[in-house]
Motif scaffolding. Structure first.
Motif, short mmCIF file in Angstrom:
data_model
loop_
_atom_site.label_atom_id
_atom_site.label_comp_id
_atom_site.label_asym_id
_atom_site.label_seq_id
_atom_site.Cartn_x
_atom_site.Cartn_y
_atom_site.Cartn_z
N HIS A 73 -3.57 27.59 -4.53
CA HIS A 73 -3.27 27.53 -5.96
C HIS A 73 -1.89 26.96 -6.26
O HIS A 73 -1.40 27.09 -7.38
N ASP A 74 -1.26 26.36 -5.25
CA ASP A 74 0.04 25.71 -5.46
C ASP A 74 -0.15 24.50 -6.37
O ASP A 74 -1.09 23.71 -6.21
N LYS A 75 0.75 24.32 -7.35
CA LYS A 75 0.66 23.19 -8.26
C LYS A 75 1.11 21.88 -7.62
O LYS A 75 0.94 20.81 -8.19
N THR A 76 1.72 21.97 -6.43
CA THR A 76 2.15 20.77 -5.71
C THR A 76 1.01 20.28 -4.84
O THR A 76 0.44 21.05 -4.06
N PRO A 77 0.64 18.99 -4.93
CA PRO A 77 -0.41 18.45 -4.04
C PRO A 77 -0.04 18.66 -2.58
O PRO A 77 1.05 18.30 -2.15
N THR A 78 -0.97 19.25 -1.82
CA THR A 78 -0.70 19.62 -0.44
C THR A 78 -1.88 19.19 0.44
O THR A 78 -3.04 19.40 0.07
N PHE A 79 -1.58 18.61 1.59
CA PHE A 79 -2.58 18.17 2.55
C PHE A 79 -2.24 18.73 3.93
O PHE A 79 -1.07 18.99 4.24
N THR A 80 -3.26 18.86 4.77
CA THR A 80 -3.04 19.02 6.20
C THR A 80 -3.68 17.83 6.89
O THR A 80 -4.75 17.36 6.49
N LEU A 105 -4.13 10.36 4.67
CA LEU A 105 -3.01 10.48 3.74
C LEU A 105 -2.54 9.09 3.30
O LEU A 105 -2.15 8.89 2.16
N LEU A 106 -2.59 8.14 4.22
CA LEU A 106 -2.20 6.77 3.86
C LEU A 106 -3.14 6.21 2.80
O LEU A 106 -2.71 5.47 1.91
N GLY A 107 -4.41 6.58 2.88
CA GLY A 107 -5.35 6.13 1.86
C GLY A 107 -5.02 6.69 0.50
O GLY A 107 -5.22 6.03 -0.53
N ALA A 108 -4.48 7.92 0.45
CA ALA A 108 -4.11 8.52 -0.83
C ALA A 108 -2.86 7.90 -1.41
O ALA A 108 -2.72 7.74 -2.62
N LEU A 109 -1.91 7.52 -0.54
CA LEU A 109 -0.61 7.04 -1.01
C LEU A 109 -0.41 5.55 -0.78
O LEU A 109 0.70 5.03 -0.94
N GLY A 110 -1.46 4.84 -0.41
CA GLY A 110 -1.33 3.45 -0.01
C GLY A 110 -0.70 2.53 -1.02
O GLY A 110 0.03 1.60 -0.65
N ASP A 111 -0.91 2.74 -2.32
CA ASP A 111 -0.32 1.87 -3.34
C ASP A 111 0.63 2.62 -4.27
O ASP A 111 0.94 2.16 -5.36
N ALA A 112 1.10 3.79 -3.82
CA ALA A 112 1.95 4.59 -4.69
C ALA A 112 3.41 4.17 -4.61
O ALA A 112 4.16 4.31 -5.57
N PHE A 113 3.86 3.67 -3.44
CA PHE A 113 5.26 3.26 -3.29
C PHE A 113 5.33 2.20 -2.19
O PHE A 113 4.33 1.88 -1.52
N ALA A 114 6.52 1.65 -2.01
CA ALA A 114 6.71 0.55 -1.07
C ALA A 114 6.64 1.04 0.37
O ALA A 114 7.18 2.09 0.71
N ALA A 115 5.96 0.27 1.23
CA ALA A 115 5.87 0.51 2.68
C ALA A 115 5.47 1.94 3.00
O ALA A 115 6.17 2.64 3.74
N PRO A 116 4.33 2.44 2.48
CA PRO A 116 3.98 3.84 2.72
C PRO A 116 3.70 4.14 4.19
O PRO A 116 4.00 5.22 4.67
N ALA A 117 3.10 3.17 4.92
CA ALA A 117 2.78 3.43 6.33
C ALA A 117 4.04 3.73 7.13
O ALA A 117 4.08 4.65 7.95
#
Length: 758
Positions: A73-80, A105-117
């Motif tokens: 129930h954390d409001k912060t997006p969290t992954f394992t 995780l790369l698929g989730a953040l792939g276009d969110a910011f520069a050079a995510p990988a």
């Protein structure tokens, strides 16, 4: 790694089954049981590995279930994720933002910011080695902080904390400040939606966007975009991994309500200053630096000081266009703590009226280092000055203390003048100690430890300490009756005690009591305090306690740092306690401080306890302290200072030696041209006009190789070490020296001659 264990099990199961089958159908009786046994062993290993793998997988599942329950129930997006970045669990906040069909995780953040990988790989490597890692990145929604923690052997927990730039929270991309991220070389790595609306998608470098590079934070720049050039206030800040982040604020005004929220959220401390010199607006970081409660309309002159001219004149010059973009270091007028600021002013216009935008940087640490550097230069200059005059000064002290010793020989302890002469001798020794103390700041001084009884040392020092503390302060001494001896440099130890007593006196301007006590402490277990460990054993503890104002808790850990002082400028150098710390540590001891503001301070000095000196050592010390013996022989005394030469010649003659005197090296060599002249010992100054001491001695030893040498000098012994090493049978006697020091050293050289003759 339970999953990776399963393929290995098949590699074991297949040969195990083959061995069992071969054992069943084997034609030879002795071969069948052997193959069956081997197959059973391999099968058992496979079974054990399978059980361990299942247990490990079950433990991993339990760990991930526990984490899932915690962050569900954390409001912060969290992954394992696993080591390959595959998503194993996502909480409800992650599903809401990224959907439920993201596999990596790369698929989730792939276009969110520069050079995510690259960012994700770097964070995962850091977390694998350190346990956790974090980094802030700019996304289309503003800024997020990526946190990762290692879970087990190959799992990672990721949290994406929003650091929104606007008041609307996540998702209000249209309302966010225009922001872009660029590399060190000016390549644009990322731009958010608001920035895209300003500069478009075609610009790849900063020079394509800003015609008037370099960027000056807090100033107005023209920004080129699809709609033409527009004027914006630019704020630039450094980001992680060497990136630059550039924010655009409307140049027309910073005072409208929506822009106030953006202004307040900027990651750079900023002020807007009106033409009257009053602060119109300050964002959160600026308020944190200047004052906890700062009202709008506060004059800038009441917030900062230390420009060397009125703050109003500085503001007026900037409004006229003078002194812009020139950083000024000022002191914030905060009574609670000392804060230095570096302020750069930029000029803007608002509704036709000039205003100033001030970019602030916390320069407290830089200013502290600068102050230490300046103080270091001052002390270096003092050390060089002391080194330059040490020779002459020590010559004067030698003459003073030497003739005082001659007078003491003609007065016994009952004479009315004896105590006055003793005071002259003692204070001459203290003056010599101060010279050595100054020299210690310009070059390393070697300690000369000896066995000391602190009861005697403090008794000898008590008269001088009473003079130092004055009439309003009482000095009390108390000793452990079973006190043991310590090994220390007597003069340096006296300097430590003097520094502590002077500090205690200064802490009691209205008077009070200073207690100096000694005791023996036996530690059966190591004592840990103040990041130091005092080993077991017997220690002699000296405590200096005052009833002064005390030391604030935030300053107590810093008191032994060089140049740190709680006194006002001009009242202290900040070197007394650091010198005391260094001397005590060189002696093998420890020094600690305890203080209660308003009550007083206690310094505790721990020295390793020593037994009474052995008989040879005691006998040697006794010989030095006893009156000099009568001698027999010829001494050539070479000294350019007439008072020192007069004292030394008279002292040696009183002890039975024949003394030949020379004013300089040339005169000494001329005397030695007489081959019939017998000379047993040369006593010579090192630094003299013309030829120096080592040079003429080397020349003289060519014809008289067996002559012993005593070098005397007002400089430290290390300045002569190389020359002395090349001259056999030589000793060094530092100035100022007493009558006993001189005659004992000369006697030692004659004793060496006598032993050689025997």
């Amino acid at each position: 790694m339970a999953e990776s264990t399963m393929p290995r099990l098949w590699l074991l199961l297949v040969p195990a089954l083959l061995l069992l089958g071969a054992g069943i159908i084997a034609p030879l009786p002795q071969t069948g049981p052997f193959l069956l046994a081997a197959g059973s062993a391999v099968l058992a290993v496979a079974a054990i590995m399978g059980v361990f793998g299942l247990r490990r997988r079950q433990a991993k599942r339990e760990l991930f279930r526990a984490v899932a329950r915690f962050v569900e129930h954390d409001k912060t997006p969290t992954f394992t994720t696993d080591g390959e970045g595959r998503v194993g669990y996502r909480n409800a906040a992650a599903v809401e933002r990224f959907g439920d069909n993201v596999e990596t995780l790369l698929g989730a953040l792939g276009d969110a910011f520069a050079a995510p990988a690259a960012v994700l790989h770097r964070l995962q490597e850091q977390a694998a080695s350190r346990g956790r890692a974090e980094e802030e990145v700019v996304t289309r929604q503003g800024r997020i902080r990526l946190n990762t923690h290692r879970m087990g052997r190959d799992g990672f927990l990721w949290r994406l904390e929003d650091l929104a730039l606007d008041g609307g929270g996540r998702g209000s991309d249209d309302a966010a400040l225009p922001v872009l991220a660029a590399s060190r070389t000016g390549t644009i790595l990322y731009r958010n939606t608001a920035m895209r609306e300003v500069i478009g998608d075609c610009s790849n470098t900063l020079d394509e966007v800003f015609p008037d590079l370099p960027l000056r934070s807090g100033e107005i720049h023209e920004v080129t975009g699809p709609g033409g050039a527009r004027r914006w206030t630019v704020v630039e800040t450094a980001s992680a991994a060497g990136r630059r982040e550039v924010y655009l604020l409307p140049a027309r005004t910073l005072a409208t309500a929506p822009d106030r929220q953006l202004f307040d959220a900027l990651p750079v401390p900023l002020l807007e200053i009106a033409a009257t010199g009053e602060v119109e607006m300050a964002n959160r970081l600026a308020r944190d630096l200047l004052a906890d409660q700062m009202a709008v309309g506060t004059p800038m002159s009441s917030l900062v000081e230390g420009l060397g001219r009125p703050v109003g004149e500085w503001i007026a010059d900037a409004l006229e266009g003078r002194g812009l973009n020139k950083p000024e270091v000022v002191r914030a007028s905060r009574p609670s703590k000392e804060v230095y600021l570096q302020i750069t002013l930029g000029r803007i216009e608002q509704e036709g009226e000039p205003m100033l935008v001030a970019v602030l940087n916390d320069a407290t640490e830089l200013k502290t280092l600068e102050a230490q550097f300046v103080q270091s230069q001052k002390m270096q200059a003092i050390g060089q000055l002391a080194g330059g005059v040490a020779h002459d000064f020590n010559n004067l002290l030698t003459a003073i203390s030497g003739h005082c010793d001659l007078l003491l020989l003609r007065h016994d302890a009952g004479d009315p003048d004896y105590s006055d002469l003793s005071q002259i001798a003692q204070n001459a020794n203290r003056a010599a100690s101060l010279v050595r103390q100054l020299l210690a700041f310009s070059r390393k001084q070697n300690l000369k430890p000896q066995s000391l009884d602190l009861r005697e040392s403090l008794s000898d020092l008590a008269h001088l300490l009473n003079r130092l503390v004055g009439e309003k302060v009482t000095l009390e001494l108390s000793h452990d009756p079973e006190l043991k001896m310590i090994r220390a440099d007597k003069r340096q130890l006296e300097q430590v005690l003097m520094n502590l007593v002077v500090n205690a006196r200064d802490a009691m301007p209205s008077g009070g009591r200073i207690e100096i006590s000694t005791k023996v402490l036996t530690l059966r277990e190591p004592m840990r305090r103040d990041r130091a460990v005092v080993p077991t054993g017997e220690w002699v503890v000296v405590r200096v306690v005052d009833q002064g104002v005390g030391i604030p808790p935030d300053k107590l850990p810093k008191i032994f740092e060089p140049f740190f002082t709680t006194k006002r400028t001009g009242e202290g150098t900040g070197l007394g306690l650091s010198t005391a710390y260094g001397i005590v540590k060189q002696t093998g001891g420890f020094i600690f401080a305890d203080s209660v503001p308003g009550t007083g301070t206690e310094f505790s000095l721990y020295f390793p306890a020593h037994d009474a000196p052995s008989e040879p050592e005691a006998e040697a010390a006794k010989q030095v302290s006893e009156a000099p013996r009568q001698g027999d022989g010829v001494v050539l005394l070479v000294e350019d200072e007439a008072p020192v030469r007069a004292f030394a010649g008279r002292a040696l003659r009183m002890r039975g030696y024949t003394v030949l005197e020379a004013e300089n090296a040339e005169e000494a060599l001329k005397l030695l041209e007489d081959e019939t002249l017998r000379v047993d010992v040369f006593v010579t100054d090192v630094i003299m006009p013309g030829m120096d001491g080592p040079s003429w001695v080397r020349e003289a030893l060519k014809a008289r190789p067996d002559t012993r040498v005593v070098f005397v000098s007002g400089y430290a012994e290390d300045s002569l070490a190389e020359d002395q090493a090349r001259i056999p049978n030589s000793k060094f006697l530092p100035k100022p020296f007493s009558l006993t020091d001189l005659t004992s050293t000369v006697h030692a050289q004659f004793d060496a001659l006598a032993k050689r003759g025997d």
